[in-house]
Design an enzyme around this catalytic site. Structure first.
Site, short mmCIF file in Angstrom:
data_model
loop_
_atom_site.label_atom_id
_atom_site.label_comp_id
_atom_site.label_asym_id
_atom_site.label_seq_id
_atom_site.Cartn_x
_atom_site.Cartn_y
_atom_site.Cartn_z
N SER A 38 8.75 6.62 -31.19
CA SER A 38 8.33 6.39 -29.81
C SER A 38 9.44 5.75 -28.98
CB SER A 38 7.09 5.50 -29.79
OG SER A 38 7.35 4.28 -30.46
N ASN A 125 1.67 -4.57 -34.60
CA ASN A 125 0.43 -4.33 -33.85
C ASN A 125 0.20 -5.39 -32.77
OD1 ASN A 125 0.24 -2.22 -35.57
ND2 ASN A 125 -1.44 -3.05 -36.81
N HIS A 171 -17.48 15.98 8.17
CA HIS A 171 -17.44 17.40 7.73
C HIS A 171 -16.23 18.13 8.31
CE1 HIS A 171 -21.72 16.79 6.60
NE2 HIS A 171 -21.75 16.12 7.74
N SER A 292 12.33 25.74 4.68
CA SER A 292 12.03 26.86 3.80
C SER A 292 13.31 27.65 3.57
CB SER A 292 10.96 27.74 4.44
OG SER A 292 11.09 29.08 3.98
N LYS A 298 10.53 26.86 9.51
CA LYS A 298 9.61 25.97 8.82
C LYS A 298 10.07 24.53 8.69
CE LYS A 298 6.50 27.29 6.18
NZ LYS A 298 5.05 27.26 6.25
N ASN A 300 8.32 21.71 6.42
CA ASN A 300 7.18 21.53 5.52
C ASN A 300 6.94 20.07 5.15
OD1 ASN A 300 6.67 24.32 5.39
ND2 ASN A 300 8.25 24.57 3.81
N TYR A 332 -5.92 -1.14 -35.16
CA TYR A 332 -4.86 -0.27 -34.66
C TYR A 332 -4.91 1.11 -35.31
CZ TYR A 332 -0.29 1.63 -33.55
OH TYR A 332 0.71 2.45 -33.11
N GLN A 337 -0.18 4.80 -29.91
CA GLN A 337 1.21 4.90 -29.46
C GLN A 337 1.31 5.79 -28.21
OE1 GLN A 337 4.63 4.90 -32.27
NE2 GLN A 337 4.79 7.05 -31.70
N LYS A 340 1.46 4.46 -23.76
CA LYS A 340 2.44 3.94 -22.80
C LYS A 340 2.98 4.97 -21.80
CE LYS A 340 3.96 1.30 -26.54
NZ LYS A 340 2.98 2.08 -27.22
N1 ARG Z 1 5.29 2.23 -31.84
C1 ARG Z 1 3.99 1.71 -32.12
C2 ARG Z 1 3.09 1.89 -30.88
O1 ARG Z 1 3.61 2.04 -29.85
C3 ARG Z 1 4.07 0.28 -32.48
C4 ARG Z 1 2.97 -0.20 -33.37
C5 ARG Z 1 3.11 0.43 -34.70
N2 ARG Z 1 2.19 -0.11 -35.63
C6 ARG Z 1 1.92 0.54 -36.78
N3 ARG Z 1 1.07 -0.02 -37.55
N4 ARG Z 1 2.46 1.68 -37.06
O2 ARG Z 1 1.90 1.89 -31.00
#
Ligand code: ARG
Length: 474
Positions: A38, A125, A171, A292, A298, A300, A332, A337, A340
């Site tokens: 990630s 976590n 309306h 355009s 145009k 826009n 968890y 993950q 985000k």
């Molecule tokens: N990269 C993970 C996330 O964003 C971090 C937490 C990972 N925890 C785990 N038990 N694998 O959720």
């Protein structure tokens, strides 16, 4: 920078020692390695991650869990990494999966095995929940400030265009004339509520999950209040399972962001309509419109269209996280993950949309004559004629009926109500006198609506004044 640290490095690195590798004898599949990582997303929380680790290490030393010299070297190492992050000297590695393990790896490279003590009494976590809350808290504070700018822009606009009459719609049919300033102050109200919602969410964001461990807490004598205090949290989470499972704060943020985007989208829809050839109420500035490639004439309203369009992705991000969360057992799960990316995207989208609106609004050219003219079309003073009759004792229901007849009559003759002669009107109702013509002018229709929050200039001025007072405080 060694090979492993090169960003986006997708080559299998079999010599790479995985931080959790003890119980494994086989290698991670290369596709899995990439799928699982990630870092491309969560490296945005690098500062928060380091800050959290500094607080954690400091507390561990204070509680005698780490020796002071160990904590000092950890904290100094982390500060060095922080400096390098700020000067963009760091290349993250997908081999270390996420921001938490990347930072720990960098720390190990710098200070050696003592870096391994940082993760005492902590889990990724509670770490990720802490980082994410810290990050979102700041983003929310920035958005509150941006919303205040936007609100100021609307109040200034309303102040500068006071007196301009436009059609009010229901309306999307002409309903009753209103002041343009009144219309714009309606958006002020929406953005004020958006700001209040974000403000309210801060009290739930300012809660520290750090110290919840993987899920069950820890046997080390940690001090959760101390880390919370160092990180600017107001209190600590009460239940460790909840602390690591809860993403309500992200869902709440996405809900509020979606609502704010919906407000922006409605505004943009109106600006698009108003600037169309058919309406010609306003001209949008060159700075916020585009041409355009084929039609030379145009201009826009792309910015407005894109804000309206991007509302879809912010609402989509909300739906997406709701769906991620809905079936997750405690505590968890790796699914989380996925929390985000949508939030980062929503923050970015809302931020840029708000900035665009506050730079565009002051440069809009208003065609007061066109608005005024449109405001008297569509029998927009019909309610006032009915009110006139009601004030003369006719039950409103009957007055409504009488005016309906007059509208039909005027419509068949292709004129406005105020263009009917007095005798034509009196054929329908003898309660109508010559003073009716005063009542029917758009200016009068507007200025008559003096009820609290109404469109009369006195009321709109009051709205502007109280908004300025509130913003002065903000
Ligand atoms: N990269 C993970 C996330 O964003 C971090 C937490 C990972 N925890 C785990 N038990 N694998 O959720």
């Amino acid at each position: 920078m060694d090979n492993r640290q090169r960003d986006g490095d997708t080559t299998a690195s079999h010599e790479h020692k995985r931080m959790w590798g003890g119980r494994f004898s086989g290698e991670t599949d290369d596709l899995v390695r990439r799928f699982n990582a990630s870092i491309d997303v969560d490296s945005r929380m690098a500062l928060e991650d380091i800050e959290g680790s500094i607080a954690h290490a400091t507390m561990l030393a204070e509680r005698g869990i780490l020796a002071q010299d160990e904590a000092t070297s950890i904290v100094e190492g982390l500060r060095g990494i922080l400096r390098d992050v700020l000067t963009e000297k760091i290349a993250w590695s997908i081999d270390d999966e996420d921001i938490h393990m990347n930072v720990e790896r960098l720390l190990t490279d710098r200070i050696g095995p003592v870096a391994g003590k940082l993760h005492t009494a902590r889990s990724r976590n509670d770490q990720v929940a802490t980082d994410f809350r810290l990050w979102l808290r700041r983003a929310t504070e920035d958005l509150i400030a941006l919303l205040a700018d936007v609100r100021r822009t609307f109040v200034d606009f309303a102040d500068q265009h006071l007196g301009i009459i436009m059609p009010g719609y229901t309306h999307l049919r002409v309903a009753q004339p209103v002041l343009l300033s009144h219309h714009m102050m309606a958006y002020y109200e929406m953005f004020t509520r958006d700001g209040e919602r974000f403000e309210d969410s801060l009290k739930r964001l300012r809660v520290s999950p750090l110290g919840a461990g993987a899920l069950a807490g820890t046997g080390f004598p940690i001090n959760r209040r101390r880390t919370a205090e160092m990180l600017g949290f107001e209190r600590v989470t009460r239940n460790s399972l909840d602390a690591v499972s809860d993403r309500d704060f992200a869902l709440e943020f996405l809900s509020y962001a979606s609502i704010a985007m919906v407000h922006l989208s409605r505004l943009c829809e109106e600006l698009i309509l108003w600037s169309s050839e058919e309406f010609s109420f306003i001209t949008l500035p060159d700075s916020h419109t585009t041409g355009s490639s084929i039609m030379p004439q145009k201009k826009n309203p792309d910015v407005c269209e894109l804000v309206r369009g991007k509302t879809g992705r912010v609402c989509g991000n909300l739906m997406s996280l709701l769906m991620v969360m809905k079936g997750l057992p405690l505590a968890y799960n790796k699914d989380m993950q996925e929390d985000k990316e949508g939030v980062f995207d929503a923050v970015h989208t809302l931020q840029i949309s708000l900035e665009l609106i506050s730079t565009m609004l002051p440069t809009i050219d208003v065609h007061a004559e066109r608005m005024r003219d449109a405001a008297s079309r569509g029998f927009s003073n019909a309610t006032d004629l009915a009110d006139y009759l009601a004030k003369r004792g006719l039950p409103f229901r009957q007055a409504h009926e009488v005016v309906g007849k007059l509208v039909m009559l005027a419509d068949s003759e292709g004129v406005r109500l105020e263009n009917l002669t007095l005798s034509r009107m009196q054929e329908v109702s003898d309660l109508i006198g010559y003073d009716i013509y005063d009542v029917l002018a758009a200016e009068r229709v507007v200025s008559a609506r003096t009820s609290y929050g109404g469109t009369a200039q006195s009321q709109v001025k009051h709205q502007i004044r109280s908004a300025r007072k509130v913003l002065g405080r903000a």
